[in-house]
Write a protein that holds these residues in place. Structure first.
Motif, PDB file in Angstrom:
ATOM      1  N   VAL A  12       0.866  -1.183   0.000  1.00  0.00           N
ATOM      2  CA  VAL A  12       0.000   0.000   0.000  1.00  0.00           C
ATOM      3  C   VAL A  12       0.905   1.235   0.000  1.00  0.00           C
ATOM      4  O   VAL A  12       1.373   1.669   1.055  1.00  0.00           O
ATOM      5  CB  VAL A  12      -0.940   0.006   1.221  1.00  0.00           C
ATOM      6  CG1 VAL A  12      -1.869   1.211   1.177  1.00  0.00           C
ATOM      7  CG2 VAL A  12      -1.738  -1.287   1.293  1.00  0.00           C
ATOM      8  N   GLN A  19      -7.773   5.321  -1.616  1.00  0.00           N
ATOM      9  CA  GLN A  19      -6.903   4.489  -2.454  1.00  0.00           C
ATOM     10  C   GLN A  19      -6.247   3.345  -1.675  1.00  0.00           C
ATOM     11  O   GLN A  19      -5.995   2.276  -2.232  1.00  0.00           O
ATOM     12  CB  GLN A  19      -5.813   5.351  -3.105  1.00  0.00           C
ATOM     13  CG  GLN A  19      -6.333   6.353  -4.101  1.00  0.00           C
ATOM     14  CD  GLN A  19      -6.975   5.681  -5.304  1.00  0.00           C
ATOM     15  OE1 GLN A  19      -6.458   4.719  -5.850  1.00  0.00           O
ATOM     16  NE2 GLN A  19      -8.136   6.176  -5.698  1.00  0.00           N
ATOM     17  N   TYR A  23      -5.503  -0.522  -3.060  1.00  0.00           N
ATOM     18  CA  TYR A  23      -4.171  -1.127  -3.193  1.00  0.00           C
ATOM     19  C   TYR A  23      -4.069  -2.408  -2.373  1.00  0.00           C
ATOM     20  O   TYR A  23      -3.529  -3.414  -2.824  1.00  0.00           O
ATOM     21  CB  TYR A  23      -3.076  -0.156  -2.743  1.00  0.00           C
ATOM     22  CG  TYR A  23      -2.641   0.825  -3.794  1.00  0.00           C
ATOM     23  CD1 TYR A  23      -1.837   0.430  -4.854  1.00  0.00           C
ATOM     24  CD2 TYR A  23      -3.017   2.164  -3.715  1.00  0.00           C
ATOM     25  CE1 TYR A  23      -1.423   1.328  -5.811  1.00  0.00           C
ATOM     26  CE2 TYR A  23      -2.608   3.077  -4.669  1.00  0.00           C
ATOM     27  CZ  TYR A  23      -1.810   2.651  -5.721  1.00  0.00           C
ATOM     28  OH  TYR A  23      -1.405   3.555  -6.665  1.00  0.00           O
ATOM     29  N   THR A  27      -3.220  -6.004  -4.218  1.00  0.00           N
ATOM     30  CA  THR A  27      -1.847  -6.497  -4.105  1.00  0.00           C
ATOM     31  C   THR A  27      -1.691  -7.596  -3.055  1.00  0.00           C
ATOM     32  O   THR A  27      -0.574  -8.026  -2.779  1.00  0.00           O
ATOM     33  CB  THR A  27      -0.878  -5.346  -3.760  1.00  0.00           C
ATOM     34  OG1 THR A  27      -1.211  -4.818  -2.470  1.00  0.00           O
ATOM     35  CG2 THR A  27      -0.920  -4.258  -4.813  1.00  0.00           C
TER      36      THR A  27
END
Length: 112
Positions: A12, A19, A23, A27
């Protein structure tokens, strides 16, 4: 996998409250570690299309047939599933660590 610990990690690169969670979800990689051996049995993550984040592939990599080489446990069999279907199996017959690599290859020149 009753005797397995699941460890999830994400990258992150922002503190943005909107956001950040995006992330984290895109991920995330989960490592499944056998409690008795401490070895990784499986890695699981999702591939996202670069141009269409709704297009994804679930990836699972299974590790087995661990052997100790120079004090390091290495999985000699790695099986990859994409979207639940077998994609590939890699079976190693031998491993050699640091063969032909002198320590000087990993030394930075002065001033760096």
């Amino acid at each position: 996998m009753d005797n397995t610990d699941a460890i999830a990690v994400s990258f992150v690169p922002t503190t943005d409250p909107v956001q950040g969670p995006i992330y984290a979800s895109m991920t995330q990689t989960t490592f499944y570690v056998d409690q008795a051996t401490g070895l990784v049995d499986k890695i699981q993550y999702t591939n996202f299309s670069e141009n269409d984040t709704t297009s994804t592939q679930s990836i699972e990599i299974y590790f087995s047939n661990y052997q100790v080489i120079s004090g390091i446990s290495a999985p000699f069999t790695q099986t990859v599933y994409i979207g639940g279907s077998l994609d590939s199996t890699v079976v190693l017959t031998s491993i050699s660590f640091n063969v032909g690599l002198p320590d000087s290859d990993f030394t930075l020149p002065p001033g760096r």
